[in-house]
Write a protein that holds these residues in place. Sequence first.
Motif, mmCIF file in Angstrom:
data_model
loop_
_atom_site.group_PDB
_atom_site.id
_atom_site.type_symbol
_atom_site.label_atom_id
_atom_site.label_comp_id
_atom_site.label_asym_id
_atom_site.label_seq_id
_atom_site.Cartn_x
_atom_site.Cartn_y
_atom_site.Cartn_z
ATOM 1 N N ASP A 1 0.828 -1.213 0.000
ATOM 2 C CA ASP A 1 0.000 0.000 0.000
ATOM 3 C C ASP A 1 0.862 1.264 0.000
ATOM 4 O O ASP A 1 1.846 1.366 0.736
ATOM 5 N N ILE A 2 0.455 2.233 -0.817
ATOM 6 C CA ILE A 2 0.909 3.615 -0.658
ATOM 7 C C ILE A 2 -0.326 4.365 -0.175
ATOM 8 O O ILE A 2 -1.287 4.557 -0.916
ATOM 9 N N PHE A 3 -0.307 4.732 1.082
ATOM 10 C CA PHE A 3 -1.506 5.171 1.798
ATOM 11 C C PHE A 3 -1.376 6.652 2.145
ATOM 12 O O PHE A 3 -0.458 7.059 2.859
ATOM 13 N N ALA A 4 -2.306 7.467 1.647
ATOM 14 C CA ALA A 4 -2.303 8.901 1.932
ATOM 15 C C ALA A 4 -3.149 9.196 3.153
ATOM 16 O O ALA A 4 -4.256 8.671 3.296
ATOM 17 N N PHE A 5 -2.625 10.051 4.009
ATOM 18 C CA PHE A 5 -3.325 10.463 5.220
ATOM 19 C C PHE A 5 -3.499 11.972 5.124
ATOM 20 O O PHE A 5 -2.535 12.719 5.240
ATOM 21 N N ILE A 6 -4.721 12.423 4.858
ATOM 22 C CA ILE A 6 -4.928 13.836 4.557
ATOM 23 C C ILE A 6 -5.871 14.491 5.561
ATOM 24 O O ILE A 6 -6.625 13.818 6.266
ATOM 25 N N GLY A 7 -5.807 15.805 5.599
ATOM 26 C CA GLY A 7 -6.642 16.590 6.504
ATOM 27 C C GLY A 7 -6.065 17.984 6.615
ATOM 28 O O GLY A 7 -4.886 18.211 6.325
ATOM 29 N N HIS A 8 -6.891 18.935 7.031
ATOM 30 C CA HIS A 8 -6.403 20.311 7.158
ATOM 31 C C HIS A 8 -5.515 20.435 8.393
ATOM 32 O O HIS A 8 -5.433 19.518 9.226
ATOM 33 N N ASN A 9 -4.848 21.569 8.526
ATOM 34 C CA ASN A 9 -3.984 21.811 9.693
ATOM 35 C C ASN A 9 -4.804 21.723 10.974
ATOM 36 O O ASN A 9 -5.896 22.275 11.062
ATOM 37 N N GLY A 10 -4.262 21.007 11.968
ATOM 38 C CA GLY A 10 -4.960 20.871 13.239
ATOM 39 C C GLY A 10 -5.986 19.758 13.277
ATOM 40 O O GLY A 10 -6.698 19.597 14.270
ATOM 41 N N SER A 11 -6.020 18.937 12.237
ATOM 42 C CA SER A 11 -7.029 17.872 12.165
ATOM 43 C C SER A 11 -6.644 16.637 12.965
ATOM 44 O O SER A 11 -7.495 15.791 13.269
ATOM 45 N N GLY A 12 -5.353 16.497 13.307
ATOM 46 C CA GLY A 12 -4.890 15.331 14.049
ATOM 47 C C GLY A 12 -3.903 14.461 13.294
ATOM 48 O O GLY A 12 -3.498 13.408 13.796
ATOM 49 N N LYS A 13 -3.479 14.904 12.108
ATOM 50 C CA LYS A 13 -2.554 14.100 11.300
ATOM 51 C C LYS A 13 -1.218 13.875 12.002
ATOM 52 O O LYS A 13 -0.773 12.746 12.168
ATOM 53 N N SER A 14 -0.575 14.976 12.391
ATOM 54 C CA SER A 14 0.756 14.857 12.994
ATOM 55 C C SER A 14 0.704 14.130 14.337
ATOM 56 O O SER A 14 1.620 13.371 14.673
ATOM 57 N N LYS B 1 -4.684 3.864 -1.541
ATOM 58 C CA LYS B 1 -5.634 3.999 -0.436
ATOM 59 C C LYS B 1 -5.462 5.358 0.222
ATOM 60 O O LYS B 1 -4.389 5.979 0.116
ATOM 61 N N LEU B 2 -6.510 5.793 0.924
ATOM 62 C CA LEU B 2 -6.387 7.038 1.669
ATOM 63 C C LEU B 2 -7.315 7.046 2.859
ATOM 64 O O LEU B 2 -8.305 6.304 2.913
ATOM 65 N N ALA B 3 -6.976 7.912 3.811
ATOM 66 C CA ALA B 3 -7.866 8.224 4.921
ATOM 67 C C ALA B 3 -7.842 9.730 5.083
ATOM 68 O O ALA B 3 -6.786 10.362 4.952
ATOM 69 N N MET B 4 -9.006 10.302 5.359
ATOM 70 C CA MET B 4 -9.077 11.738 5.648
ATOM 71 C C MET B 4 -9.553 11.917 7.071
ATOM 72 O O MET B 4 -10.588 11.383 7.468
ATOM 73 N N ILE B 5 -8.769 12.666 7.839
ATOM 74 C CA ILE B 5 -9.119 12.951 9.224
ATOM 75 C C ILE B 5 -9.638 14.387 9.306
ATOM 76 O O ILE B 5 -9.078 15.298 8.697
ATOM 77 N N HIS B 6 -10.735 14.564 10.010
ATOM 78 C CA HIS B 6 -11.365 15.878 10.121
ATOM 79 C C HIS B 6 -11.821 16.079 11.560
ATOM 80 O O HIS B 6 -12.588 15.276 12.099
ATOM 81 N N GLN B 7 -11.276 17.127 12.198
ATOM 82 C CA GLN B 7 -11.590 17.415 13.595
ATOM 83 C C GLN B 7 -11.366 16.183 14.496
ATOM 84 O O GLN B 7 -12.172 15.859 15.367
ATOM 85 N N GLY B 8 -10.264 15.486 14.216
ATOM 86 C CA GLY B 8 -9.868 14.354 15.050
ATOM 87 C C GLY B 8 -10.567 13.043 14.768
ATOM 88 O O GLY B 8 -10.283 12.030 15.407
ATOM 89 N N GLN B 9 -11.471 13.019 13.790
ATOM 90 C CA GLN B 9 -12.195 11.791 13.471
ATOM 91 C C GLN B 9 -12.016 11.429 11.999
ATOM 92 O O GLN B 9 -11.818 12.302 11.160
#
Length: 240
Positions: free
Chosen positions: A32-45, A205-213
């Motif tokens: 898998d090359i898996f992208a983890f996306i979301g705006h700043n402060g979403s919980g990615k880091s 594949k990807l996952a998008m995190i938004h407001q910690g979820q």
Amino acid sequence: MDTLLEIKHFGKTYKKGKKAVDAISLTVDAGDIFAFIGHNGSGKSTTIKAIVGILDFEQGEIVIDGHSVKADPMACKSVTAYIPDNPDLYEHLTGIQYLSFVADIYGVSKKDREERIKKYADAFEITPSLGDLISSYSHGMKQKVAIIGAVIHAPKLLVLDEPFVGLDPKAALVLKNMMKDLCANGSAVFFSTHILEVAEKLCNKLAMIHQGQLAICGKMEDVIKDGSLETLFMEVLDRE
């Protein structure tokens, strides 16, 4: 198919009860090359730092290649490589000294390290500069050395935080090809990025995190369908 990263109901709460990440679960398999996306402060880091063992957490479990990040951190670190968005290197060393140091830590044989350093340094066009002090390198040069150091032990799981920031187009292409080569040999790549076009083209594949979820998680083709990742991203943001 081997599962190389499994996040199970992971959550992280900071002081004063601020919940940075709330019970997210996802699976990254070999290849898998898996992208983890979301705006700043979403919980990615926060999530990425927990995966690589920098950040402790109270809720859930993270498993790398069958080993718990909490219970067996050394086993996890031995098969993982991490490149932060702003890598700090030992600037008093030369490039080749730094890469040799990393290879020593991971027990990479003389033959393998020489082959890999030559292959990647030539691809990044930095071979003539490996004898120079890292303190003399540009930001882009430091990033290239950090990338080579990360893959020198052929990690099963490569974790990157905004890896394309600061790389010129040619270097970005070299990194994409390195990711593909690793995955073709049974590894997996998990990375965060704001460059949605790159994620859409590169990742399966990807996952998008938004407001910690987790707002979205799945195969790229199933998630974007006939649209684009950029459109989908804006739709999620507009749900607020």
